[in-house]
Structure formats: C-alpha cells, structure tokens
Motif scaffolding. Structure first.
Motif, PDB file in Angstrom:
ATOM      1  N   VAL A 127       0.834  -1.212   0.000  1.00  0.00           N
ATOM      2  CA  VAL A 127       0.000   0.000   0.000  1.00  0.00           C
ATOM      3  C   VAL A 127       0.866   1.258   0.000  1.00  0.00           C
ATOM      4  N   TYR A 128       2.080   1.157   0.520  1.00  0.00           N
ATOM      5  CA  TYR A 128       3.001   2.297   0.495  1.00  0.00           C
ATOM      6  C   TYR A 128       3.335   2.679  -0.942  1.00  0.00           C
ATOM      7  N   ALA A 129       3.569   1.690  -1.794  1.00  0.00           N
ATOM      8  CA  ALA A 129       3.852   1.974  -3.204  1.00  0.00           C
ATOM      9  C   ALA A 129       2.660   2.644  -3.872  1.00  0.00           C
ATOM     10  N   ILE A 130       1.469   2.153  -3.591  1.00  0.00           N
ATOM     11  CA  ILE A 130       0.276   2.744  -4.190  1.00  0.00           C
ATOM     12  C   ILE A 130       0.070   4.162  -3.695  1.00  0.00           C
ATOM     13  N   ALA A 131       0.281   4.393  -2.401  1.00  0.00           N
ATOM     14  CA  ALA A 131       0.139   5.745  -1.856  1.00  0.00           C
ATOM     15  C   ALA A 131       1.140   6.707  -2.485  1.00  0.00           C
ATOM     16  N   GLN A 132       2.377   6.234  -2.695  1.00  0.00           N
ATOM     17  CA  GLN A 132       3.378   7.080  -3.347  1.00  0.00           C
ATOM     18  C   GLN A 132       2.960   7.431  -4.777  1.00  0.00           C
ATOM     19  N   ALA A 133       2.428   6.453  -5.495  1.00  0.00           N
ATOM     20  CA  ALA A 133       2.017   6.693  -6.879  1.00  0.00           C
ATOM     21  C   ALA A 133       0.868   7.687  -6.943  1.00  0.00           C
ATOM     22  N   LEU A 134      -0.080   7.574  -6.043  1.00  0.00           N
ATOM     23  CA  LEU A 134      -1.191   8.518  -6.010  1.00  0.00           C
ATOM     24  C   LEU A 134      -0.700   9.926  -5.695  1.00  0.00           C
ATOM     25  N   SER A 135       0.258  10.018  -4.777  1.00  0.00           N
ATOM     26  CA  SER A 135       0.825  11.321  -4.433  1.00  0.00           C
ATOM     27  C   SER A 135       1.587  11.908  -5.609  1.00  0.00           C
ATOM     28  N   ALA A 136       2.404  11.099  -6.287  1.00  0.00           N
ATOM     29  CA  ALA A 136       3.199  11.575  -7.422  1.00  0.00           C
ATOM     30  C   ALA A 136       2.309  12.048  -8.562  1.00  0.00           C
ATOM     31  N   ALA A 137       1.130  11.443  -8.683  1.00  0.00           N
ATOM     32  CA  ALA A 137       0.204  11.813  -9.757  1.00  0.00           C
ATOM     33  C   ALA A 137      -0.712  12.960  -9.354  1.00  0.00           C
ATOM     34  N   ASN A 138      -0.515  13.485  -8.133  1.00  0.00           N
ATOM     35  CA  ASN A 138      -1.394  14.545  -7.612  1.00  0.00           C
ATOM     36  C   ASN A 138      -2.860  14.131  -7.718  1.00  0.00           C
ATOM     37  N   ALA A 139      -3.130  12.903  -7.320  1.00  0.00           N
ATOM     38  CA  ALA A 139      -4.486  12.368  -7.405  1.00  0.00           C
ATOM     39  C   ALA A 139      -5.442  13.214  -6.566  1.00  0.00           C
ATOM     40  N   SER A 140      -6.632  13.409  -7.086  1.00  0.00           N
ATOM     41  CA  SER A 140      -7.588  14.298  -6.420  1.00  0.00           C
ATOM     42  C   SER A 140      -8.505  13.579  -5.446  1.00  0.00           C
ATOM     43  N   GLN A 141      -8.591  12.243  -5.549  1.00  0.00           N
ATOM     44  CA  GLN A 141      -9.533  11.529  -4.701  1.00  0.00           C
ATOM     45  C   GLN A 141      -8.984  11.333  -3.281  1.00  0.00           C
ATOM     46  N   PRO A 142      -9.864  11.225  -2.286  1.00  0.00           N
ATOM     47  CA  PRO A 142      -9.417  10.936  -0.923  1.00  0.00           C
ATOM     48  C   PRO A 142      -8.762   9.557  -0.830  1.00  0.00           C
ATOM     49  N   VAL A 143      -7.740   9.450   0.024  1.00  0.00           N
ATOM     50  CA  VAL A 143      -7.026   8.187   0.249  1.00  0.00           C
ATOM     51  C   VAL A 143      -6.980   7.929   1.751  1.00  0.00           C
ATOM     52  N   PHE A 144      -7.385   6.729   2.159  1.00  0.00           N
ATOM     53  CA  PHE A 144      -7.385   6.327   3.568  1.00  0.00           C
ATOM     54  C   PHE A 144      -6.474   5.120   3.714  1.00  0.00           C
ATOM     55  N   LEU A 145      -5.372   5.276   4.435  1.00  0.00           N
ATOM     56  CA  LEU A 145      -4.412   4.184   4.626  1.00  0.00           C
ATOM     57  C   LEU A 145      -4.564   3.621   6.035  1.00  0.00           C
ATOM     58  N   TYR A 146      -4.982   2.379   6.122  1.00  0.00           N
ATOM     59  CA  TYR A 146      -5.107   1.655   7.394  1.00  0.00           C
ATOM     60  C   TYR A 146      -3.965   0.643   7.487  1.00  0.00           C
ATOM     61  N   TRP A 147      -3.215   0.722   8.583  1.00  0.00           N
ATOM     62  CA  TRP A 147      -2.082  -0.195   8.776  1.00  0.00           C
ATOM     63  C   TRP A 147      -2.241  -0.912  10.102  1.00  0.00           C
ATOM     64  N   GLY A 148      -2.446  -2.205  10.037  1.00  0.00           N
ATOM     65  CA  GLY A 148      -2.617  -2.999  11.242  1.00  0.00           C
ATOM     66  C   GLY A 148      -1.370  -3.799  11.578  1.00  0.00           C
ATOM     67  N   VAL A 149      -0.986  -3.769  12.853  1.00  0.00           N
ATOM     68  CA  VAL A 149       0.168  -4.528  13.338  1.00  0.00           C
ATOM     69  C   VAL A 149      -0.186  -5.146  14.688  1.00  0.00           C
ATOM     70  N   ARG A 150       0.630  -6.088  15.125  1.00  0.00           N
ATOM     71  CA  ARG A 150       0.357  -6.706  16.419  1.00  0.00           C
ATOM     72  C   ARG A 150       0.806  -5.798  17.564  1.00  0.00           C
ATOM     73  N   GLN A 151       2.059  -5.332  17.508  1.00  0.00           N
ATOM     74  CA  GLN A 151       2.563  -4.373  18.498  1.00  0.00           C
ATOM     75  C   GLN A 151       3.008  -3.095  17.783  1.00  0.00           C
ATOM     76  N   GLN A 152       2.970  -1.979  18.486  1.00  0.00           N
ATOM     77  CA  GLN A 152       3.215  -0.699  17.819  1.00  0.00           C
ATOM     78  C   GLN A 152       4.646  -0.513  17.336  1.00  0.00           C
ATOM     79  N   ASP A 153       5.618  -1.287  17.828  1.00  0.00           N
ATOM     80  CA  ASP A 153       6.990  -1.126  17.348  1.00  0.00           C
ATOM     81  C   ASP A 153       7.148  -1.654  15.922  1.00  0.00           C
ATOM     82  N   ALA A 154       6.103  -2.316  15.394  1.00  0.00           N
ATOM     83  CA  ALA A 154       6.140  -2.775  14.007  1.00  0.00           C
ATOM     84  C   ALA A 154       5.683  -1.702  13.020  1.00  0.00           C
ATOM     85  N   LEU A 155       5.312  -0.519  13.507  1.00  0.00           N
ATOM     86  CA  LEU A 155       4.936   0.598  12.633  1.00  0.00           C
ATOM     87  C   LEU A 155       6.216   1.326  12.215  1.00  0.00           C
ATOM     88  N   TYR A 156       7.009   0.670  11.395  1.00  0.00           N
ATOM     89  CA  TYR A 156       8.375   1.115  11.145  1.00  0.00           C
ATOM     90  C   TYR A 156       8.464   2.387  10.308  1.00  0.00           C
TER      91      TYR A 156
END
Length: 241
Positions: A127-156
């Motif tokens: 999803v990081y690659a897709i988010a970067q591509a949307l940003s690079a294209a100046n996409a106009s639509q809203p984007v919601f990124l949900y990232w689930g991990v077991r413990q918070q230290d995995a939010l690298y």
C-alpha cells in the motif's frame, strides 16, 4: 499469481540491508537494466530455478532502486532464508536474480474513485507503493491508509506516514495495533474492523488489501457485506483464497 506476459529474471545489485525493527528489514536493490512495473506489483527473488519467493515492491518505477520490506518473525524460515540469501550476496558483492512486475492487484490509475488502502504487517510495502504513486500523480480523490500490526513497534514507517497525513488534505492515515501497550494512544483491535467502523458503506471505494491470506479473506467478505463491490477490491491473495 501470474501476469499476462512472460517475465524474465533480471540481475540486481544488493545495495543495502537495513533493520527497520528487530524483525523487519529494508532491502534496496539496483537492477542492472531498466525495469518497468506498476504500483502495487511484486517481484520474485530467485533463490534457485525451483525456489522463487515473492515480495511486494515498496518503491515505484520512477525511483532508481527497488525497495523491499522483509519481515522475519521468530519461527519464519521462509522469509529468513530469502533475507539470508540477500545478505550473503551483498557481502560477496554478487547480484541476486529477480523477476519483476508480477501480480494483478496494481493501482488502477484511471480510476477516480476514493481509495482505501488496507495493510497487515509488512503488507504495508504494497500500500506504500500505491500511496506514493497517487501522491506523485497529484491524485484528487481521498485516500485512507489503514495499517494494522500486532505491536506498535512494528509501525516502522510511522513518522513518514504521519507527515504525509499532516501535509495532504485528502490523505488520512489510521494505524491500528492489535495488542497495544499502555503507552499507545491510537486505535486498537483488528485493522479491517476499524475500516468497518469508519464507513457506513464501502460501495464507492477502490479497496487494496495486503497482508496474511487469512486477513485478506476475512476483510473481503466483511467489506462485501458492507457494500464493497468485489470487482473494486484488489489483492494478489485473492488468487489463492
């Protein structure tokens, strides 16, 4: 997971292997020839003719290197063997072989529908690659990124994504920790349930999913019950479940 055209293995230099957390490594590869791929596609590391291991590409084609995020939790010999191979080739200054541009769950770049990106663990690289591509294209639509991990230290990549959310008026970042400690102040529980809680209907959205196959399957069925259209949900895991 297949593509519509043959894919040839390409030699890549291993530029670096860096720890992002105790169980997650960032790998940078430099292809020895020009490569083209779509945001959200993956590559296969060729350990041998019979042993090819897929990993999402966290970078986009306009960037000079291929970025991988490889998780090696305790007891996971499958990813650990791939990471060991990369480290050995790096130490010996030898290339690795990779088949690049695989998968059918890439960003639909002609769509103007709002986007939900759902990642479990190192599925974040997809999803990081897709988010970067949307940003690079100046996409106009809203984007919601949900990232689930077991413990918070995995939010690298937490600082980088939080900065995106601060700067981008139409980009929202929602980290969800399944087993938080007492210091965690964000959302907790299962990441797909956070999506269900936040949207009355998912009918209007393009939804991209990466993570454990079990999570992808549960999310697909739960989202469909909440209005998501199956033809607008994308995950390479769907080929197997």
């Amino acid at each position: 997971m297949t593509t519509t055209a043959p894919v040839t293995a390409i030699a890549c230099h291993v530029l670096s292997v860096e720890a992002l957390s105790p169980a997650i490594s960032k790998v940078l590869l430099q292809p020895q020839q020009a490569v083209d791929y779509q945001p959200g596609q993956y590559l296969q590391l060729v350990l041998s003719a019979e042993d090819k291991r897929p990993f999402s590409i966290a970078s986009i084609a306009s960037q000079p290197q291929l970025e991988l995020h490889i998780g090696t939790p305790a007891g996971d010999s499958w990813s650990s063997a791939a990471l060991t191979h990369l480290k050995q080739q790096h130490a010996a200054a030898l290339p690795v072989m990779a088949e690049i541009g695989l998968g059918l769950a890439q960003l639909r770049q002609d769509s103007q529908r709002p986007v939900i990106l759902l990642a479990g663990g190192t599925g974040f690289s997809y999803v990081y690659a897709i988010a970067q591509a949307l940003s690079a294209a100046n996409a106009s639509q809203p984007v919601f990124l949900y990232w689930g991990v077991r413990q918070q230290d995995a939010l690298y990549y937490q600082p980088q994504i939080q900065q995106w959310a601060t700067q981008g008026k139409k980009f929202s970042y929602i980290p969800v920790v399944q087993e938080p400690d007492n210091l965690w102040q964000g959302r907790s529980g299962l990441v797909h349930e956070a999506v269900l809680a936040d949207f009355v209907s998912l009918e209007a959205y393009d939804i991209y999913i990466a993570g454990p196959f079990a999570m992808a399957g549960v999310a697909r069925e739960a989202f469909a019950e909440q209005g998501a259209q199956r033809q607008h949900m994308y995950a390479d895991a769907f080929a197997y479940i």
